[in-house]
Design a protein around this motif. Structure first.
Motif, PDB file in Angstrom:
ATOM      1  N   ILE A  18       0.824  -1.202   0.000  1.00 37.14           N
ATOM      2  CA  ILE A  18       0.000   0.000   0.000  1.00 37.14           C
ATOM      3  C   ILE A  18       0.861   1.255   0.000  1.00 37.14           C
ATOM      4  CG2 ILE A  18      -1.795   1.244   1.264  1.00 37.14           C
ATOM      5  CD1 ILE A  18      -2.493  -1.526   2.539  1.00 37.14           C
TER       6      ILE A  18
ATOM      7  N   THR B 275      -3.304  10.660   2.025  1.00 39.00           N
ATOM      8  CA  THR B 275      -3.817   9.532   2.803  1.00 39.00           C
ATOM      9  C   THR B 275      -4.161  10.018   4.209  1.00 39.00           C
ATOM     10  OG1 THR B 275      -2.453   7.940   1.581  1.00 39.00           O
ATOM     11  CG2 THR B 275      -3.294   7.240   3.726  1.00 39.00           C
TER      12      THR B 275
ATOM     13  N   ALA C  24      -6.890  -0.681   6.075  1.00 41.54           N
ATOM     14  CA  ALA C  24      -6.741   0.337   5.038  1.00 41.54           C
ATOM     15  C   ALA C  24      -7.899   0.290   4.053  1.00 41.54           C
ATOM     16  CB  ALA C  24      -5.421   0.140   4.299  1.00 41.54           C
TER      17      ALA C  24
ATOM     18  N   PHE D 299      -8.665   1.609   0.081  1.00 45.38           N
ATOM     19  CA  PHE D 299      -7.941   2.045  -1.106  1.00 45.38           C
ATOM     20  C   PHE D 299      -8.592   3.248  -1.771  1.00 45.38           C
ATOM     21  CE2 PHE D 299      -6.775  -2.488  -0.821  1.00 45.38           C
ATOM     22  CZ  PHE D 299      -5.410  -2.298  -0.632  1.00 45.38           C
TER      23      PHE D 299
ATOM     24  N   VAL E  68      -7.071  -0.751  -7.878  1.00 42.88           N
ATOM     25  CA  VAL E  68      -5.903  -1.479  -7.378  1.00 42.88           C
ATOM     26  C   VAL E  68      -5.351  -2.363  -8.488  1.00 42.88           C
ATOM     27  CG1 VAL E  68      -6.659  -1.449  -4.972  1.00 42.88           C
ATOM     28  CG2 VAL E  68      -7.348  -3.327  -6.441  1.00 42.88           C
TER      29      VAL E  68
ATOM     30  N   GLN F 101      -1.616  -4.318  -5.093  1.00 38.31           N
ATOM     31  CA  GLN F 101      -0.929  -3.032  -4.968  1.00 38.31           C
ATOM     32  C   GLN F 101      -1.939  -1.909  -5.151  1.00 38.31           C
ATOM     33  OE1 GLN F 101       2.411  -2.762  -7.606  1.00 38.31           O
ATOM     34  NE2 GLN F 101       2.982  -4.881  -7.266  1.00 38.31           N
TER      35      GLN F 101
ATOM     36  N   THR G 225      -3.080   2.439  -3.590  1.00 40.84           N
ATOM     37  CA  THR G 225      -2.799   3.637  -2.803  1.00 40.84           C
ATOM     38  C   THR G 225      -3.877   3.776  -1.742  1.00 40.84           C
ATOM     39  OG1 THR G 225      -1.787   4.707  -4.706  1.00 40.84           O
ATOM     40  CG2 THR G 225      -2.509   6.146  -2.926  1.00 40.84           C
ATOM     41  N   ALA G 226      -3.474   4.107  -0.532  1.00 36.13           N
ATOM     42  CA  ALA G 226      -4.423   4.209   0.572  1.00 36.13           C
ATOM     43  C   ALA G 226      -5.146   5.546   0.581  1.00 36.13           C
ATOM     44  CB  ALA G 226      -3.699   4.024   1.903  1.00 36.13           C
TER      45      ALA G 226
END
Length: 101
Positions: free
Chosen positions: A44, A50, A76, A78, A82, A89, A91-92
């Protein structure tokens, strides 16, 4: 949340860029798929946008990227799509550090 698990890796960028979405670093979360989660393992990316919180009992307080540590349990959510690799993989949008009861 999309994933809940233990932080098993923590990587900090040496010099994050000046943009608001610049990547600060990344964490690797490992857990189990539960009724309220979708994934068991994810790499992440954590950006300046974030939102990071610390949850204890019923209270949720703001936290910072520097508060993330290997061994902590966190969850978390996203931001956006993803990459369906394994581990996943993404991004938060938000990370919540779960403190023991």
């Amino acid at each position: 949340m999309d994933i809940r698990g233990r932080i098993v890796e923590f990587h900090q960028m040496e010099k994050p860029g000046p943009e608001r979405t610049a990547v600060l670093g990344a964490i690797l979360l490992e857990g189990a798929v539960e009724d309220d989660t979708q994934y068991d393992k994810a790499s992440i990316a954590v950006t300046r946008s974030t939102r990071i919180f610390r949850q204890s009992a019923a209270e949720q307080r703001p936290a910072a990227f520097a508060d993330l540590r290997v061994g902590q349990v966190a969850e978390a959510k996203f931001a956006g799509p993803v990459r369906e690799t394994y581990p996943l993989q993404g991004t938060a949008a938000a990370i919540v550090i779960l403190e023991p009861a």
